[in-house]
Design a protein around this motif. Structure first.
Motif, PDB file in Angstrom:
ATOM      1  N   GLU A  44       0.867  -1.172   0.000  1.00  0.00           N
ATOM      2  CA  GLU A  44       0.000   0.000   0.000  1.00  0.00           C
ATOM      3  C   GLU A  44       0.903   1.220   0.000  1.00  0.00           C
ATOM      4  OE1 GLU A  44      -2.263  -0.533   3.600  1.00  0.00           O
ATOM      5  OE2 GLU A  44      -3.829  -1.662   2.566  1.00  0.00           O
ATOM      6  N   ALA A  45       0.350   2.397   0.047  1.00  0.00           N
ATOM      7  CA  ALA A  45       1.158   3.619   0.000  1.00  0.00           C
ATOM      8  C   ALA A  45       2.182   3.661   1.140  1.00  0.00           C
ATOM      9  CB  ALA A  45       0.262   4.851   0.050  1.00  0.00           C
ATOM     10  N   ASN A  46       1.801   3.195   2.327  1.00  0.00           N
ATOM     11  CA  ASN A  46       2.718   3.239   3.474  1.00  0.00           C
ATOM     12  C   ASN A  46       3.027   1.848   4.041  1.00  0.00           C
ATOM     13  OD1 ASN A  46       0.171   2.767   4.541  1.00  0.00           O
ATOM     14  ND2 ASN A  46       0.565   3.967   6.385  1.00  0.00           N
ATOM     15  N   ARG A  47       2.893   0.823   3.206  1.00  0.00           N
ATOM     16  CA  ARG A  47       3.129  -0.552   3.660  1.00  0.00           C
ATOM     17  C   ARG A  47       4.004  -1.283   2.627  1.00  0.00           C
ATOM     18  NH1 ARG A  47      -0.121  -4.286   7.089  1.00  0.00           N
ATOM     19  NH2 ARG A  47      -1.445  -2.495   7.464  1.00  0.00           N
ATOM     20  N   PHE A  48       5.073  -1.927   3.135  1.00  0.00           N
ATOM     21  CA  PHE A  48       5.995  -2.679   2.275  1.00  0.00           C
ATOM     22  C   PHE A  48       6.200  -4.079   2.823  1.00  0.00           C
ATOM     23  CE2 PHE A  48       7.241   1.446   0.697  1.00  0.00           C
ATOM     24  CZ  PHE A  48       7.730   1.207  -0.580  1.00  0.00           C
ATOM     25  N   ASP A  81       8.702   8.814   9.259  1.00  0.00           N
ATOM     26  CA  ASP A  81       9.604   8.959  10.397  1.00  0.00           C
ATOM     27  C   ASP A  81       9.856   7.654  11.164  1.00  0.00           C
ATOM     28  OD1 ASP A  81       9.859  11.802  10.063  1.00  0.00           O
ATOM     29  OD2 ASP A  81       7.805  11.949  10.830  1.00  0.00           O
ATOM     30  N   TRP A  82       8.866   6.813  11.274  1.00  0.00           N
ATOM     31  CA  TRP A  82       8.997   5.584  12.030  1.00  0.00           C
ATOM     32  C   TRP A  82       8.179   4.493  11.355  1.00  0.00           C
ATOM     33  CZ3 TRP A  82       4.621   3.590  14.589  1.00  0.00           C
ATOM     34  CH2 TRP A  82       3.542   4.460  14.724  1.00  0.00           C
ATOM     35  N   ALA A 153      15.158 -13.606   5.882  1.00  0.00           N
ATOM     36  CA  ALA A 153      14.249 -12.911   6.791  1.00  0.00           C
ATOM     37  C   ALA A 153      13.318 -12.033   5.968  1.00  0.00           C
ATOM     38  CB  ALA A 153      15.033 -12.061   7.787  1.00  0.00           C
ATOM     39  N   SER A 154      12.064 -11.955   6.385  1.00  0.00           N
ATOM     40  CA  SER A 154      11.108 -11.090   5.698  1.00  0.00           C
ATOM     41  C   SER A 154      10.184 -10.458   6.733  1.00  0.00           C
ATOM     42  CB  SER A 154      10.300 -11.871   4.660  1.00  0.00           C
ATOM     43  OG  SER A 154       9.576 -12.906   5.279  1.00  0.00           O
ATOM     44  N   ALA A 155       9.682  -9.294   6.389  1.00  0.00           N
ATOM     45  CA  ALA A 155       8.789  -8.576   7.296  1.00  0.00           C
ATOM     46  C   ALA A 155       7.856  -7.682   6.495  1.00  0.00           C
ATOM     47  CB  ALA A 155       9.591  -7.733   8.285  1.00  0.00           C
ATOM     48  N   GLU A 156       6.690  -7.481   7.041  1.00  0.00           N
ATOM     49  CA  GLU A 156       5.772  -6.489   6.499  1.00  0.00           C
ATOM     50  C   GLU A 156       5.835  -5.294   7.432  1.00  0.00           C
ATOM     51  OE1 GLU A 156       1.052  -6.081   5.751  1.00  0.00           O
ATOM     52  OE2 GLU A 156       2.024  -7.896   4.959  1.00  0.00           O
ATOM     53  N   ILE A 157       6.117  -4.119   6.862  1.00  0.00           N
ATOM     54  CA  ILE A 157       6.256  -2.929   7.700  1.00  0.00           C
ATOM     55  C   ILE A 157       5.179  -1.911   7.336  1.00  0.00           C
ATOM     56  CG2 ILE A 157       8.723  -3.263   8.031  1.00  0.00           C
ATOM     57  CD1 ILE A 157       9.151  -0.923   6.001  1.00  0.00           C
ATOM     58  N   LEU A 158       4.751  -1.165   8.334  1.00  0.00           N
ATOM     59  CA  LEU A 158       3.783  -0.081   8.173  1.00  0.00           C
ATOM     60  C   LEU A 158       4.483   1.204   8.594  1.00  0.00           C
ATOM     61  CD1 LEU A 158       0.842   0.722   7.559  1.00  0.00           C
ATOM     62  CD2 LEU A 158       0.338   0.301   9.970  1.00  0.00           C
ATOM     63  N   MET A 159       4.603   2.169   7.670  1.00  0.00           N
ATOM     64  CA  MET A 159       5.352   3.400   7.920  1.00  0.00           C
ATOM     65  C   MET A 159       4.397   4.519   8.351  1.00  0.00           C
ATOM     66  SD  MET A 159       7.948   3.107   4.661  1.00  0.00           S
ATOM     67  CE  MET A 159       6.656   2.973   3.456  1.00  0.00           C
ATOM     68  N   GLN A 160       4.878   5.344   9.292  1.00  0.00           N
ATOM     69  CA  GLN A 160       4.062   6.435   9.832  1.00  0.00           C
ATOM     70  C   GLN A 160       4.893   7.716   9.929  1.00  0.00           C
ATOM     71  OE1 GLN A 160       0.830   6.029  10.528  1.00  0.00           O
ATOM     72  NE2 GLN A 160       0.884   3.832  10.107  1.00  0.00           N
ATOM     73  N   LYS A 161       4.186   8.858  10.027  1.00  0.00           N
ATOM     74  CA  LYS A 161       4.840  10.155  10.221  1.00  0.00           C
ATOM     75  C   LYS A 161       4.613  10.623  11.648  1.00  0.00           C
ATOM     76  CE  LYS A 161       4.551  11.615   5.436  1.00  0.00           C
ATOM     77  NZ  LYS A 161       4.158  12.641   4.499  1.00  0.00           N
ATOM     78  N   GLY A 162       5.511  11.490  12.099  1.00  0.00           N
ATOM     79  CA  GLY A 162       5.377  12.053  13.436  1.00  0.00           C
ATOM     80  C   GLY A 162       6.286  11.369  14.436  1.00  0.00           C
ATOM     81  N   VAL A 163       5.911  11.485  15.711  1.00  0.00           N
ATOM     82  CA  VAL A 163       6.714  10.933  16.796  1.00  0.00           C
ATOM     83  C   VAL A 163       6.313   9.488  17.042  1.00  0.00           C
ATOM     84  CG1 VAL A 163       7.315  11.187  19.238  1.00  0.00           C
ATOM     85  CG2 VAL A 163       6.881  13.218  17.843  1.00  0.00           C
ATOM     86  N   PRO A 165       5.383   6.237  18.923  1.00  0.00           N
ATOM     87  CA  PRO A 165       4.722   6.043  20.223  1.00  0.00           C
ATOM     88  C   PRO A 165       5.639   5.327  21.216  1.00  0.00           C
ATOM     89  CG  PRO A 165       3.802   4.556  18.565  1.00  0.00           C
ATOM     90  CD  PRO A 165       4.763   5.466  17.862  1.00  0.00           C
ATOM     91  N   GLU A 166       5.628   5.775  22.447  1.00  0.00           N
ATOM     92  CA  GLU A 166       6.448   5.167  23.500  1.00  0.00           C
ATOM     93  C   GLU A 166       5.823   3.849  23.953  1.00  0.00           C
ATOM     94  OE1 GLU A 166       9.409   6.240  24.648  1.00  0.00           O
ATOM     95  OE2 GLU A 166       9.284   7.826  23.145  1.00  0.00           O
ATOM     96  N   GLY A 167       6.663   2.897  24.281  1.00  0.00           N
ATOM     97  CA  GLY A 167       6.184   1.633  24.832  1.00  0.00           C
ATOM     98  C   GLY A 167       5.749   0.606  23.803  1.00  0.00           C
ATOM     99  N   ASP A 168       5.789   0.910  22.520  1.00  0.00           N
ATOM    100  CA  ASP A 168       5.413  -0.057  21.487  1.00  0.00           C
ATOM    101  C   ASP A 168       6.684  -0.761  21.000  1.00  0.00           C
ATOM    102  OD1 ASP A 168       4.402  -1.534  19.406  1.00  0.00           O
ATOM    103  OD2 ASP A 168       3.496   0.164  18.338  1.00  0.00           O
ATOM    104  N   ALA A 169       6.846  -2.032  21.387  1.00  0.00           N
ATOM    105  CA  ALA A 169       8.072  -2.778  21.072  1.00  0.00           C
ATOM    106  C   ALA A 169       8.219  -3.085  19.588  1.00  0.00           C
ATOM    107  CB  ALA A 169       8.101  -4.074  21.864  1.00  0.00           C
ATOM    108  N   SER A 170       7.137  -2.986  18.827  1.00  0.00           N
ATOM    109  CA  SER A 170       7.236  -3.287  17.398  1.00  0.00           C
ATOM    110  C   SER A 170       7.408  -2.023  16.561  1.00  0.00           C
ATOM    111  CB  SER A 170       5.999  -4.058  16.928  1.00  0.00           C
ATOM    112  OG  SER A 170       4.832  -3.261  17.091  1.00  0.00           O
ATOM    113  N   ALA A 171       7.538  -0.852  17.215  1.00  0.00           N
ATOM    114  CA  ALA A 171       7.728   0.416  16.507  1.00  0.00           C
ATOM    115  C   ALA A 171       9.190   0.839  16.587  1.00  0.00           C
ATOM    116  CB  ALA A 171       6.836   1.498  17.118  1.00  0.00           C
ATOM    117  N   PHE A 172       9.717   1.345  15.452  1.00  0.00           N
ATOM    118  CA  PHE A 172      11.127   1.722  15.363  1.00  0.00           C
ATOM    119  C   PHE A 172      11.268   3.110  14.751  1.00  0.00           C
ATOM    120  CE2 PHE A 172      10.950  -2.861  15.180  1.00  0.00           C
ATOM    121  CZ  PHE A 172      12.004  -3.270  15.979  1.00  0.00           C
ATOM    122  N   ASP A 173      12.105   3.938  15.358  1.00  0.00           N
ATOM    123  CA  ASP A 173      12.461   5.240  14.790  1.00  0.00           C
ATOM    124  C   ASP A 173      13.445   4.973  13.650  1.00  0.00           C
ATOM    125  OD1 ASP A 173      14.008   7.606  14.237  1.00  0.00           O
ATOM    126  OD2 ASP A 173      13.240   8.470  16.093  1.00  0.00           O
ATOM    127  N   ALA A 174      13.062   5.308  12.435  1.00  0.00           N
ATOM    128  CA  ALA A 174      13.858   4.958  11.253  1.00  0.00           C
ATOM    129  C   ALA A 174      15.248   5.587  11.280  1.00  0.00           C
ATOM    130  CB  ALA A 174      13.115   5.361   9.987  1.00  0.00           C
TER     131      ALA A 174
END
Length: 191
Positions: A44-48, A81-82, A153-163, A165-174
């Motif tokens: 999708e536009a923000n999913r790879f 951003d993340w 290894a393979s992964a599906e990632i969902l990209m977001q803008k902004g800051v 979220p704290e405490g989400d172990a599956s979220a990464f600051d790019a």
């Protein structure tokens, strides 16, 4: 003549051994004979869907690190951003090869029916014999067993803008991922 042939064999073997290296951080190019690398597909536009294939010298840790690095690169290249890892998996492919010992050949060509054979004392088993036609436990059954492991290894990632979220172990600051992993990334050697 024999010494020259032996020296040439040693030089060739050393040259080939120097070429054997883990898969570098590189894209997989269709039609090119490379032994691994990264690839991605926009879902999708923000999913790879991102993947990295390593060769038999590339560790699981390296394959997973390169996958994470590529996910971070894609995120910043697309203006985000993340990212969140929605789904992730690592496959291990194992192949075992059993080859006869290359130095054991039971047929001695120009010698006709002559063949080496001998007797030896086998301790508690007494005197035993060996010859290339009948084999035996001494030399006739030698094989070379090799097990080769490759990781993907393979992964599906969902990209977001902004800051992020704290405490989400599956979220990464790019940007942080890129900065922290860059020193461990090995790029292909340029010629």
């Amino acid at each position: 003549m024999f010494v020259r042939s032996l020296a040439l064999s040693v030089v060739l073997a050393t040259s080939l051994a120097a070429c054997a290296t883990p898969t570098p951080y590189q894209p997989v190019v269709l039609g090119k004979a490379s032994l691994g690398g990264f690839s991605e597909q926009r879902v999708e536009a923000n999913r790879f869907r991102v993947s990295f294939n390593g060769n038999s010298l590339t560790s699981r840790e390296t394959v997973e690190g390169y996958l994470l690095f590529r996910a971070a690169e894609l995120t910043t290249q697309n203006g985000y951003d993340w990212f969140t890892i929605v789904e992730r998996e690592t496959d291990k492919k194992t192949r075992t090869y059993v080859d006869p010992d290359p130095f054991y050949r039971p047929w001695y060509g120009s010698y006709g029916l002559w063949r080496p054979s001998w007797r030896y004392y086998g301790g508690a088993f007494g005197w035993r014999g060996w010859d290339p036609f009948w084999g035996g436990a001494f030399l006739g059954d030698r094989v070379d067993v090799r097990t080769i492991e490759k990781y993907e290894a393979s992964a599906e990632i969902l990209m977001q803008k902004g800051v992020k979220p704290e405490g989400d172990a599956s979220a990464f600051d790019a940007r942080a991922v890129t900065e922290n992993l860059r020193p461990r990334i090995k790029y292909p050697e340029t010629k």
